[in-house]
Design a protein around this motif. Structure first.
Motif, PDB file in Angstrom:
ATOM      1  N   CYS A 415       0.713  -1.531   0.135  1.00 24.40           N
ATOM      2  CA  CYS A 415       0.033  -0.395  -0.321  1.00 24.40           C
ATOM      3  C   CYS A 415       0.866   1.311   0.306  1.00 24.40           C
ATOM      4  CB  CYS A 415      -0.905   0.142   1.671  1.00 24.40           C
ATOM      5  SG  CYS A 415      -2.357  -1.027   1.197  1.00 24.40           S
ATOM      6  N   TYR A 416       0.632   2.011  -0.930  1.00 21.30           N
ATOM      7  CA  TYR A 416       1.551   3.346  -1.024  1.00 21.30           C
ATOM      8  C   TYR A 416       0.189   4.628  -0.934  1.00 21.30           C
ATOM      9  CZ  TYR A 416       5.377   1.241  -2.755  1.00 21.30           C
ATOM     10  OH  TYR A 416       5.701  -0.329  -2.765  1.00 21.30           O
ATOM     11  N   PRO A 417      -0.611   5.116   0.366  1.00 23.41           N
ATOM     12  CA  PRO A 417      -1.830   5.194   0.520  1.00 23.41           C
ATOM     13  C   PRO A 417      -0.912   7.050   0.423  1.00 23.41           C
ATOM     14  CG  PRO A 417      -0.803   3.982   2.221  1.00 23.41           C
ATOM     15  CD  PRO A 417       0.157   4.094   1.679  1.00 23.41           C
ATOM     16  N   ASP A 418      -2.051   7.806  -0.135  1.00 26.34           N
ATOM     17  CA  ASP A 418      -2.193   8.897  -0.436  1.00 26.34           C
ATOM     18  C   ASP A 418      -2.939   9.923   1.143  1.00 26.34           C
ATOM     19  OD1 ASP A 418      -4.641   8.947   0.055  1.00 26.34           O
ATOM     20  OD2 ASP A 418      -5.215  10.248  -2.143  1.00 26.34           O
ATOM     21  N   GLY A 419      -3.303  10.622   0.871  1.00 23.51           N
ATOM     22  CA  GLY A 419      -3.549  11.849   1.640  1.00 23.51           C
ATOM     23  C   GLY A 419      -4.994  12.079   2.585  1.00 23.51           C
ATOM     24  N   HIS A 420      -5.074  10.296   2.537  1.00 18.04           N
ATOM     25  CA  HIS A 420      -6.202  10.467   3.374  1.00 18.04           C
ATOM     26  C   HIS A 420      -6.037   8.718   4.493  1.00 18.04           C
ATOM     27  CE1 HIS A 420      -8.655  13.108   0.915  1.00 18.04           C
ATOM     28  NE2 HIS A 420      -7.830  12.023   0.364  1.00 18.04           N
ATOM     29  N   ILE A 421      -5.097   8.985   5.219  1.00 18.84           N
ATOM     30  CA  ILE A 421      -4.733   7.691   6.235  1.00 18.84           C
ATOM     31  C   ILE A 421      -5.197   8.119   7.815  1.00 18.84           C
ATOM     32  CG2 ILE A 421      -3.025   6.320   6.579  1.00 18.84           C
ATOM     33  CD1 ILE A 421      -3.134   6.596   3.917  1.00 18.84           C
ATOM     34  N   ASP A 422      -6.329   7.488   7.887  1.00 22.58           N
ATOM     35  CA  ASP A 422      -6.200   8.177   9.854  1.00 22.58           C
ATOM     36  C   ASP A 422      -7.653   6.777  10.056  1.00 22.58           C
ATOM     37  OD1 ASP A 422      -8.737   7.745   7.686  1.00 22.58           O
ATOM     38  OD2 ASP A 422      -9.873  10.107   7.688  1.00 22.58           O
ATOM     39  N   VAL A 423      -8.438   7.105  10.630  1.00 23.41           N
ATOM     40  CA  VAL A 423      -8.699   5.710  11.537  1.00 23.41           C
ATOM     41  C   VAL A 423      -9.877   4.671  10.720  1.00 23.41           C
ATOM     42  CG1 VAL A 423     -10.439   4.434  13.415  1.00 23.41           C
ATOM     43  CG2 VAL A 423      -8.298   6.106  13.567  1.00 23.41           C
ATOM     44  N   LEU A 424     -10.154   6.145  10.160  1.00 22.38           N
ATOM     45  CA  LEU A 424     -11.343   5.335   9.390  1.00 22.38           C
ATOM     46  C   LEU A 424     -10.827   4.415   7.672  1.00 22.38           C
ATOM     47  CD1 LEU A 424     -14.437   5.015   8.320  1.00 22.38           C
ATOM     48  CD2 LEU A 424     -13.981   6.956   6.672  1.00 22.38           C
ATOM     49  N   TRP A 425      -9.517   5.315   7.384  1.00 24.22           N
ATOM     50  CA  TRP A 425      -8.618   4.319   6.342  1.00 24.22           C
ATOM     51  C   TRP A 425      -8.340   2.847   7.166  1.00 24.22           C
ATOM     52  CZ3 TRP A 425      -3.677   2.080   6.025  1.00 24.22           C
ATOM     53  CH2 TRP A 425      -3.909   1.729   4.248  1.00 24.22           C
ATOM     54  N   PHE A 426      -7.537   2.532   8.079  1.00 21.50           N
ATOM     55  CA  PHE A 426      -7.212   1.811   9.140  1.00 21.50           C
ATOM     56  C   PHE A 426      -8.305   0.440   9.061  1.00 21.50           C
ATOM     57  CE2 PHE A 426      -3.575   4.189   9.793  1.00 21.50           C
ATOM     58  CZ  PHE A 426      -2.358   2.868   9.612  1.00 21.50           C
ATOM     59  N   GLN A 427      -9.270   1.215   9.170  1.00 25.64           N
ATOM     60  CA  GLN A 427     -11.124   0.511   9.729  1.00 25.64           C
ATOM     61  C   GLN A 427     -11.309  -0.469   8.136  1.00 25.64           C
ATOM     62  OE1 GLN A 427     -14.128   3.185  10.637  1.00 25.64           O
ATOM     63  NE2 GLN A 427     -13.459   2.603  12.470  1.00 25.64           N
ATOM     64  N   LYS A 428     -11.312   0.491   6.940  1.00 24.26           N
ATOM     65  CA  LYS A 428     -11.182   0.267   5.542  1.00 24.26           C
ATOM     66  C   LYS A 428     -10.299  -1.334   5.459  1.00 24.26           C
ATOM     67  CE  LYS A 428     -13.563   4.151   3.608  1.00 24.26           C
ATOM     68  NZ  LYS A 428     -13.309   5.158   3.165  1.00 24.26           N
ATOM     69  N   LEU A 429      -9.473  -0.826   5.762  1.00 25.87           N
ATOM     70  CA  LEU A 429      -8.357  -1.947   5.461  1.00 25.87           C
ATOM     71  C   LEU A 429      -8.150  -3.365   6.049  1.00 25.87           C
ATOM     72  CD1 LEU A 429      -5.742  -2.785   4.012  1.00 25.87           C
ATOM     73  CD2 LEU A 429      -4.392  -1.285   6.530  1.00 25.87           C
ATOM     74  N   ARG A 430      -9.272  -2.980   7.144  1.00 27.43           N
ATOM     75  CA  ARG A 430      -9.508  -4.304   7.977  1.00 27.43           C
ATOM     76  C   ARG A 430     -10.257  -4.811   6.983  1.00 27.43           C
ATOM     77  NH1 ARG A 430     -10.067  -8.328   9.077  1.00 27.43           N
ATOM     78  NH2 ARG A 430      -9.711  -9.616  10.863  1.00 27.43           N
ATOM     79  N   LEU A 431     -11.655  -4.255   6.858  1.00 33.56           N
ATOM     80  CA  LEU A 431     -12.732  -5.184   6.467  1.00 33.56           C
ATOM     81  C   LEU A 431     -12.462  -5.774   5.479  1.00 33.56           C
ATOM     82  CD1 LEU A 431     -15.340  -2.425   7.485  1.00 33.56           C
ATOM     83  CD2 LEU A 431     -14.846  -4.525   7.642  1.00 33.56           C
ATOM     84  N   PHE A 432     -10.952  -5.012   4.338  1.00 36.61           N
ATOM     85  CA  PHE A 432     -10.471  -5.163   3.219  1.00 36.61           C
ATOM     86  C   PHE A 432      -9.891  -6.668   2.916  1.00 36.61           C
ATOM     87  CE2 PHE A 432      -7.780  -5.923  -0.219  1.00 36.61           C
ATOM     88  CZ  PHE A 432      -8.470  -5.599  -1.466  1.00 36.61           C
ATOM     89  N   LEU A 433      -9.212  -6.893   3.396  1.00 35.03           N
ATOM     90  CA  LEU A 433      -8.131  -8.008   4.174  1.00 35.03           C
ATOM     91  C   LEU A 433      -9.221  -9.256   4.594  1.00 35.03           C
ATOM     92  CD1 LEU A 433      -4.959  -6.380   6.801  1.00 35.03           C
ATOM     93  CD2 LEU A 433      -5.326  -7.138   4.051  1.00 35.03           C
ATOM     94  N   ASP A 434     -10.487  -8.779   5.331  1.00 31.89           N
ATOM     95  CA  ASP A 434     -11.787 -10.045   5.570  1.00 31.89           C
ATOM     96  C   ASP A 434     -12.060 -10.663   4.406  1.00 31.89           C
ATOM     97  OD1 ASP A 434     -11.626 -11.288   8.018  1.00 31.89           O
ATOM     98  OD2 ASP A 434     -13.427 -10.642   7.920  1.00 31.89           O
ATOM     99  N   LYS A 435     -11.348 -10.339   3.110  1.00 25.03           N
ATOM    100  CA  LYS A 435     -13.029 -10.507   2.078  1.00 25.03           C
ATOM    101  C   LYS A 435     -11.868 -11.931   1.233  1.00 25.03           C
ATOM    102  CE  LYS A 435     -14.191  -6.126   0.680  1.00 25.03           C
ATOM    103  NZ  LYS A 435     -14.930  -4.461   0.008  1.00 25.03           N
ATOM    104  N   LYS A 436     -11.496 -12.211   2.503  1.00 21.88           N
ATOM    105  CA  LYS A 436     -11.066 -13.787   1.407  1.00 21.88           C
ATOM    106  C   LYS A 436     -10.081 -13.573   0.313  1.00 21.88           C
ATOM    107  CE  LYS A 436     -15.156 -16.126   2.756  1.00 21.88           C
ATOM    108  NZ  LYS A 436     -15.652 -17.214   2.952  1.00 21.88           N
ATOM    109  N   ASN A 437      -9.444 -12.862   0.347  1.00 26.71           N
ATOM    110  CA  ASN A 437      -8.069 -11.912  -0.830  1.00 26.71           C
ATOM    111  C   ASN A 437      -6.731 -13.271  -0.746  1.00 26.71           C
ATOM    112  OD1 ASN A 437      -9.576 -10.228  -2.137  1.00 26.71           O
ATOM    113  ND2 ASN A 437      -9.145  -9.133  -0.774  1.00 26.71           N
ATOM    114  N   GLY A 438      -6.988 -13.526   0.629  1.00 24.02           N
ATOM    115  CA  GLY A 438      -5.476 -14.653   0.783  1.00 24.02           C
ATOM    116  C   GLY A 438      -4.692 -13.676   0.957  1.00 24.02           C
TER     117      GLY A 438
END
Length: 582
Positions: A415-438
């Motif tokens: 991940c090379y994020p842009d200017g929106h790194i906050d707690v909400l961004w980490f919440q979205k990252l955690r939910l994305f990791l849980d989408k069975k991408n392996g």
């Protein structure tokens, strides 16, 4: 500065070459003094041992010129060590001339004319000619024509011509350079790069046959649809074709070419259609840096097309980018770079193995069914991909952002994020990791310029999901105060539970105590995730004398603190039962 010794006597580099080496520039020549007197020096004999090698070995040595680490060939020719070397450079079959390496235009054109005339006088055949020049007056144009004609008539395998008019003179003073018709009879060419010139006037007249040409790049050249057709039919063995910033053509159509493997189209005027039928095509690059508009692309018959680099707007009839993959049914590697806003990216592909995205799309809007995906790079930072496009787009270039050597582990996400790194961004990252991408490996690169101060970490911890299990996490923090760095470490470990973690700090070391605190903090947070009675955490630092060290056994933490750009790694290990009982 000490130089190689001569027959046991001391020798030193002196004068301007020492200054140039200290300034990391290429010396124009080398001056050497020695402790030997004149009588002793006369007994050395010929100290130029390299010149005694066979010519083909010396030519191999000279071939390292004009590489990233080697000096320009012009300097070698002008700074020869002996008459023998001077003669050898005259027969060296790689002729490269770049006006940017000369302070004087007059000396450049005199040097080009003299060198090529001398080379051809020896009845030699050049392997490669590269000529980069700007023209200010008709006399310079005449020199270029004469030299190019000489080399082409003798035969050449690789030709790169970059000739433009100088910006210091009006356009009417010197016409745009037109390549001589002699080029059309250069049947031995294997590689041809033309930049800023006009094609020969008789190019479309009669039969042109480059029967051995393998690579062709046209850059800033006026062409039309018929020229593209003529190029492909006259080059039956062509494997690589690149068209960049060429105006005049509307359609890029190639049919039935049996050997074509790589195609790049880099345009800045509208292109209506790209239609390719080539059974061995494996690489396609389409770049619209000005976002003029996407062409219709048809490559469905290219069953070996596995790598695609696309830069621009959504393709026609692709529902944004939702149906993008359907245009490339056999794709394995995709780089997609666009500023287009995508509200839904639902992709399914069993062949996709590498995916690089620079797209305005959140994690929550992505849904991938890609069971064989080995590497996913999510680059919202604009500067990650764009330089690679400009540098490596043609003649075998690869357009990938920098990748750490961790992809041996299956399922790596960077991940090379842009200017929106906050707690909400980490919440979205955690939910994305849980989408069975392996994914098993996560590389996260955060720059303070593109981030907001993390607050309300309790909201992140309140997600009703345990930390995602990973084999490894690499976290790079650029230009952060250490207290904010600890907040980001905390956020990452709220999302992930890695078996190992690498911490890379890019800020200059200013406070050893604070740096010590972040290493201790990371260690403690990793340990909190485990049963402490059954887990040790080993630390590998940049200055570790052993492969691994345990933090609790270190007397001085400063020995493993990462310096700017270096890393500290934390590795979880299960405690052997006998050790636990003891």
């Amino acid at each position: 500065m000490l130089a190689p010794s001569f027959a046991g006597f001391e020798a030193y580099f002196v004068d301007g070459c020492v200054r140039d080496l200290l300034l990391n520039t290429t010396p124009k020549d080398f001056d050497v003094i020695t402790t030997a007197d004149l009588d002793q020096a006369s007994e050395f004999g010929d100290m130029d041992r390299i010149s005694q090698f066979p010519d083909f070995i010396v030519h191999h040595i000279l071939s390292f010129c004009n590489t990233l680490d080697g000096p320009p060939a012009e300097l070698v020719r002008m700074s020869v060590l002996s008459k023998t070397w001077f003669k050898l450079t005259a027969s060296f079959p790689i002729l490269e001339f770049d006006i940017r390496n000369f302070e004087s235009r007059t000396s450049f054109f005199k040097y080009v004319e003299y060198t090529i005339s001398r080379f051809c006088h020896e009845n030699l055949t050049a392997h490669k000619l590269k000529l980069v020049a700007t023209l200010c007056e008709p006399a310079e144009l005449d020199i270029v024509n004469r030299c190019l004609d000489l080399v082409l008539r003798k035969g050449v395998k690789a030709l790169e011509i970059h000739i433009t008019n100088s910006s210091d003179v009006p356009a009417s003073a010197v016409p745009k350079y037109c390549l001589p018709n002699t080029l059309l009879s250069a049947s031995m060419l294997e590689s041809l790069v033309i930049r800023g010139c006009e094609l020969p006037s008789s190019y479309m007249v009669g039969v042109v046959k480059f029967k051995y040409l393998i690579q062709l790049a046209l850059i800033d050249v006026q062409i039309d649809d018929e020229v593209i057709k003529c190029v492909t039919t006259s080059c039956p063995l062509l494997q690589e074709l690149y068209i960049a910033r060429c105006h005049g053509f509307k359609r890029f159509c190639i049919y039935g070419h049996q050997h074509l493997q790589r195609v790049g189209v880099y345009y800045h005027t509208p292109v209506e259609k790209i239609d390719i039928e080539a059974p061995n095509l494996c690489y396609l690059m389409v770049v619209d840096t000005n976002y003029i508009g996407a062409p219709r692309i048809n490559v469905s018959s290219c069953k070996k097309l596995t790598t695609v680099f696309y830069f621009g707007r959504p393709l026609p009839n692709s529902n944004g980018f939702t149906d993008f993959l359907s245009k490339f049914p056999f794709i394995e590697n995709l780089v997609l770079y666009t500023g287009y806003r995508c509200n839904n990216l639902n992709w399914s592909s069993h062949s996709l193995r590498t995916l690089v995205l620079h797209i305005n799309c959140d994690f929550k809007e992505m849904e991938f069914n890609t069971p064989n995906l080995a590497l996913f790079i999510y680059a919202r930072n604009y500067n990650v991909l764009r330089p690679e496009v400009d540098k490596h787009w043609y003649l075998g270039g690869k357009c990938w952002p920098p990748v750490r050597d961790l992809t041996h582990m299956k399922g790596c996400m960077q991940c090379y994020p842009d200017g929106h790194i906050d707690v909400l961004w980490f919440q979205k990252l955690r939910l994305f990791l849980d989408k069975k991408n392996g994914f098993k490996v996560l590389n996260l690169y955060i720059n303070s310029i593109y981030s907001q101060k993390l607050t309300d970490l309790e909201k992140l911890k309140a997600i009703d999901l345990p930390p995602y299990e990973l084999e490894h996490v690499e976290l790079q923090l650029d230009a952060f105060p250490f207290e904010e760095s600890m907040a980001f470490v905390d956020a990452v470990l709220c999302c992930c539970r890695p078996r190992s973690l690498t911490l890379r700090l890019s800020s200059p070391v200013t406070d050893v105590e604070e740096q010590s605190n972040i290493v201790k903090f990371t260690f403690e947070k990793l340990l909190e995730q485990e049963d402490q009675s059954h887990t040790n955490i080993q630390i590998v630092g940049p200055s570790s004398s052993h492969a691994q060290k345990h933090l609790m056994e270190l007397k001085s933490l400063s020995m493993i603190l990462p310096r700017e750009g270096e890393t500290t790694s934390f590795i979880k290990e299960e405690v052997v039962q006998e050790e636990a009982d003891a």
